[in-house]
Design a protein around this motif. Structure first.
Motif, PDB file in Angstrom:
ATOM      1  N   LEU A   4      -1.862   9.144 -19.989  1.00  0.00           N
ATOM      2  CA  LEU A   4      -1.453   8.135 -19.025  1.00  0.00           C
ATOM      3  C   LEU A   4      -1.462   8.775 -17.641  1.00  0.00           C
ATOM      4  O   LEU A   4      -0.858   9.835 -17.447  1.00  0.00           O
ATOM      5  CB  LEU A   4      -0.048   7.623 -19.351  1.00  0.00           C
ATOM      6  N   VAL A   5      -2.153   8.145 -16.709  1.00  0.00           N
ATOM      7  CA  VAL A   5      -2.278   8.704 -15.364  1.00  0.00           C
ATOM      8  C   VAL A   5      -1.859   7.653 -14.340  1.00  0.00           C
ATOM      9  O   VAL A   5      -2.513   6.610 -14.222  1.00  0.00           O
ATOM     10  CB  VAL A   5      -3.708   9.183 -15.085  1.00  0.00           C
ATOM     11  N   GLU A   6      -0.789   7.952 -13.605  1.00  0.00           N
ATOM     12  CA  GLU A   6      -0.280   7.037 -12.597  1.00  0.00           C
ATOM     13  C   GLU A   6      -0.923   7.298 -11.235  1.00  0.00           C
ATOM     14  O   GLU A   6      -1.342   8.430 -10.944  1.00  0.00           O
ATOM     15  CB  GLU A   6       1.241   7.193 -12.426  1.00  0.00           C
ATOM     16  N   SER A   7      -0.950   6.238 -10.424  1.00  0.00           N
ATOM     17  CA  SER A   7      -1.389   6.358  -9.042  1.00  0.00           C
ATOM     18  C   SER A   7      -0.747   5.240  -8.234  1.00  0.00           C
ATOM     19  O   SER A   7      -0.166   4.310  -8.816  1.00  0.00           O
ATOM     20  CB  SER A   7      -2.919   6.275  -8.932  1.00  0.00           C
ATOM     21  N   GLY A   8      -0.842   5.341  -6.917  1.00  0.00           N
ATOM     22  CA  GLY A   8      -0.356   4.269  -6.061  1.00  0.00           C
ATOM     23  C   GLY A   8       0.946   4.549  -5.363  1.00  0.00           C
ATOM     24  O   GLY A   8       1.408   3.744  -4.546  1.00  0.00           O
ATOM     25  N   GLY A   9       1.576   5.668  -5.671  1.00  0.00           N
ATOM     26  CA  GLY A   9       2.803   5.996  -4.971  1.00  0.00           C
ATOM     27  C   GLY A   9       2.534   6.350  -3.520  1.00  0.00           C
ATOM     28  O   GLY A   9       1.389   6.495  -3.096  1.00  0.00           O
ATOM     29  N   ARG A  19       1.988  -0.895  -4.889  1.00  0.00           N
ATOM     30  CA  ARG A  19       1.477  -1.280  -6.197  1.00  0.00           C
ATOM     31  C   ARG A  19       1.119  -0.013  -6.971  1.00  0.00           C
ATOM     32  O   ARG A  19       0.228   0.731  -6.549  1.00  0.00           O
ATOM     33  CB  ARG A  19       0.249  -2.151  -6.055  1.00  0.00           C
ATOM     34  N   LEU A  20       1.817   0.202  -8.061  1.00  0.00           N
ATOM     35  CA  LEU A  20       1.538   1.357  -8.905  1.00  0.00           C
ATOM     36  C   LEU A  20       0.574   0.973 -10.018  1.00  0.00           C
ATOM     37  O   LEU A  20       0.659  -0.129 -10.567  1.00  0.00           O
ATOM     38  CB  LEU A  20       2.825   1.900  -9.518  1.00  0.00           C
ATOM     39  N   SER A  21      -0.303   1.895 -10.359  1.00  0.00           N
ATOM     40  CA  SER A  21      -1.231   1.696 -11.465  1.00  0.00           C
ATOM     41  C   SER A  21      -1.102   2.829 -12.457  1.00  0.00           C
ATOM     42  O   SER A  21      -0.755   3.953 -12.083  1.00  0.00           O
ATOM     43  CB  SER A  21      -2.682   1.654 -10.947  1.00  0.00           C
ATOM     44  N   CYS A  22      -1.397   2.529 -13.707  1.00  0.00           N
ATOM     45  CA  CYS A  22      -1.398   3.545 -14.763  1.00  0.00           C
ATOM     46  C   CYS A  22      -2.600   3.273 -15.649  1.00  0.00           C
ATOM     47  O   CYS A  22      -2.697   2.194 -16.247  1.00  0.00           O
ATOM     48  CB  CYS A  22      -0.106   3.482 -15.564  1.00  0.00           C
ATOM     49  N   VAL A  23      -3.489   4.220 -15.717  1.00  0.00           N
ATOM     50  CA  VAL A  23      -4.656   4.096 -16.574  1.00  0.00           C
ATOM     51  C   VAL A  23      -4.420   4.867 -17.852  1.00  0.00           C
ATOM     52  O   VAL A  23      -4.061   6.052 -17.811  1.00  0.00           O
ATOM     53  CB  VAL A  23      -5.925   4.605 -15.873  1.00  0.00           C
ATOM     54  N   ALA A  24      -4.595   4.195 -18.980  1.00  0.00           N
ATOM     55  CA  ALA A  24      -4.343   4.806 -20.280  1.00  0.00           C
ATOM     56  C   ALA A  24      -5.651   5.072 -21.013  1.00  0.00           C
ATOM     57  O   ALA A  24      -6.611   4.309 -20.894  1.00  0.00           O
ATOM     58  CB  ALA A  24      -3.457   3.887 -21.115  1.00  0.00           C
ATOM     59  N   ASN A  76      -7.444  -1.177 -19.757  1.00  0.00           N
ATOM     60  CA  ASN A  76      -6.450  -0.169 -20.165  1.00  0.00           C
ATOM     61  C   ASN A  76      -5.556   0.237 -19.003  1.00  0.00           C
ATOM     62  O   ASN A  76      -5.266   1.427 -18.803  1.00  0.00           O
ATOM     63  CB  ASN A  76      -7.143   1.065 -20.737  1.00  0.00           C
ATOM     64  N   THR A  77      -5.110  -0.745 -18.247  1.00  0.00           N
ATOM     65  CA  THR A  77      -4.343  -0.481 -17.033  1.00  0.00           C
ATOM     66  C   THR A  77      -3.013  -1.199 -17.052  1.00  0.00           C
ATOM     67  O   THR A  77      -2.939  -2.367 -17.432  1.00  0.00           O
ATOM     68  CB  THR A  77      -5.145  -0.909 -15.793  1.00  0.00           C
ATOM     69  N   LEU A  78      -1.982  -0.488 -16.648  1.00  0.00           N
ATOM     70  CA  LEU A  78      -0.646  -1.029 -16.485  1.00  0.00           C
ATOM     71  C   LEU A  78      -0.336  -1.029 -14.992  1.00  0.00           C
ATOM     72  O   LEU A  78      -0.649  -0.056 -14.299  1.00  0.00           O
ATOM     73  CB  LEU A  78       0.369  -0.169 -17.225  1.00  0.00           C
ATOM     74  N   LEU A  79       0.253  -2.114 -14.501  1.00  0.00           N
ATOM     75  CA  LEU A  79       0.531  -2.240 -13.071  1.00  0.00           C
ATOM     76  C   LEU A  79       2.015  -2.491 -12.827  1.00  0.00           C
ATOM     77  O   LEU A  79       2.715  -3.038 -13.677  1.00  0.00           O
ATOM     78  CB  LEU A  79      -0.275  -3.396 -12.487  1.00  0.00           C
ATOM     79  N   LEU A  80       2.466  -2.106 -11.650  1.00  0.00           N
ATOM     80  CA  LEU A  80       3.822  -2.435 -11.212  1.00  0.00           C
ATOM     81  C   LEU A  80       3.740  -2.823  -9.746  1.00  0.00           C
ATOM     82  O   LEU A  80       3.473  -1.968  -8.893  1.00  0.00           O
ATOM     83  CB  LEU A  80       4.780  -1.268 -11.401  1.00  0.00           C
ATOM     84  N   GLU A  81       3.945  -4.090  -9.474  1.00  0.00           N
ATOM     85  CA  GLU A  81       3.975  -4.597  -8.109  1.00  0.00           C
ATOM     86  C   GLU A  81       5.414  -4.500  -7.625  1.00  0.00           C
ATOM     87  O   GLU A  81       6.319  -5.091  -8.230  1.00  0.00           O
ATOM     88  CB  GLU A  81       3.497  -6.045  -8.085  1.00  0.00           C
ATOM     89  N   MET A  82       5.623  -3.767  -6.539  1.00  0.00           N
ATOM     90  CA  MET A  82       6.977  -3.541  -6.029  1.00  0.00           C
ATOM     91  C   MET A  82       7.073  -4.134  -4.636  1.00  0.00           C
ATOM     92  O   MET A  82       6.355  -3.698  -3.721  1.00  0.00           O
ATOM     93  CB  MET A  82       7.295  -2.049  -5.989  1.00  0.00           C
ATOM     94  N   ASN A  83       7.941  -5.116  -4.488  1.00  0.00           N
ATOM     95  CA  ASN A  83       8.145  -5.783  -3.206  1.00  0.00           C
ATOM     96  C   ASN A  83       9.571  -5.571  -2.725  1.00  0.00           C
ATOM     97  O   ASN A  83      10.459  -5.234  -3.503  1.00  0.00           O
ATOM     98  CB  ASN A  83       7.854  -7.276  -3.338  1.00  0.00           C
ATOM     99  N   ASP A  84       9.776  -5.815  -1.435  1.00  0.00           N
ATOM    100  CA  ASP A  84      11.105  -5.677  -0.838  1.00  0.00           C
ATOM    101  C   ASP A  84      11.739  -4.335  -1.213  1.00  0.00           C
ATOM    102  O   ASP A  84      12.890  -4.265  -1.669  1.00  0.00           O
ATOM    103  CB  ASP A  84      12.000  -6.830  -1.280  1.00  0.00           C
ATOM    104  N   LEU A  85      10.993  -3.293  -1.051  1.00  0.00           N
ATOM    105  CA  LEU A  85      11.474  -1.968  -1.429  1.00  0.00           C
ATOM    106  C   LEU A  85      12.650  -1.540  -0.581  1.00  0.00           C
ATOM    107  O   LEU A  85      12.744  -1.859   0.614  1.00  0.00           O
ATOM    108  CB  LEU A  85      10.335  -0.955  -1.321  1.00  0.00           C
ATOM    109  N   LYS A  86      13.559  -0.808  -1.225  1.00  0.00           N
ATOM    110  CA  LYS A  86      14.780  -0.340  -0.582  1.00  0.00           C
ATOM    111  C   LYS A  86      14.826   1.180  -0.651  1.00  0.00           C
ATOM    112  O   LYS A  86      14.226   1.775  -1.561  1.00  0.00           O
ATOM    113  CB  LYS A  86      15.991  -0.935  -1.300  1.00  0.00           C
TER     114      LYS A  86
END
Length: 121
Positions: A4-9, A19-24, A76-86
């Motif tokens: 699993l490889v994350e990106s987008g930070g 928007r974070l992505s994870c390719v599996a 084979n991708t997992l995403l995390l959309e992050m809005n209104d970050l604190k």
């Protein structure tokens, strides 16, 4: 061998989005997957989890209404959309997979990425 490889930070101002992505790779069937984070000085905590067919999604209380988890099984991708970050969202975010049950508990997951840093100022 599952990888699993994350990106987008990155760094963003409060109120912004990332928007974070994870390719599996290395597995043949979709599995329960999730996002976790380790905030400074704290234990790893569950952010969001999603079932193989995306029919069920769970969120941690602190991110409900702000974060959205999704997946593209064809890619084979997992995403995390992050809005209104604190600022309190600052930490290292991890992709995880292979839970025997859809949970927001880290111990339920067998496979982990190395993490991607999110900094909110």
């Amino acid at each position: 061998h599952v990888q699993l490889v994350e990106s987008g930070g990155g760094s963003v101002q409060a109120g912004g989005s990332l928007r974070l992505s994870c390719v599996a790779s290395g597995y043949t069937l979709p599995m329960n997957m999730g996002w976790f984070r380790r905030l400074p000085g704290q234990e790893r905590e569950g952010v969001a989890a999603i079932s193989p067919g995306s029919g069920r999604r769970y969120y941690g209380d602190s991110v409900k209404g702000r974060f959205t988890i999704s997946r593209d099984n064809a890619e084979n991708t997992l995403l995390l959309e992050m809005n209104d970050l604190k600022p309190e969202d600052t930490g290292t975010y991890y992709c995880a997979g292979g839970a025997w049950q859809l949970l927001l508990r880290p111990t339920a997951y067998n496979y982990w990425g190395r993490g991607t840093q999110v900094t909110v100022s």
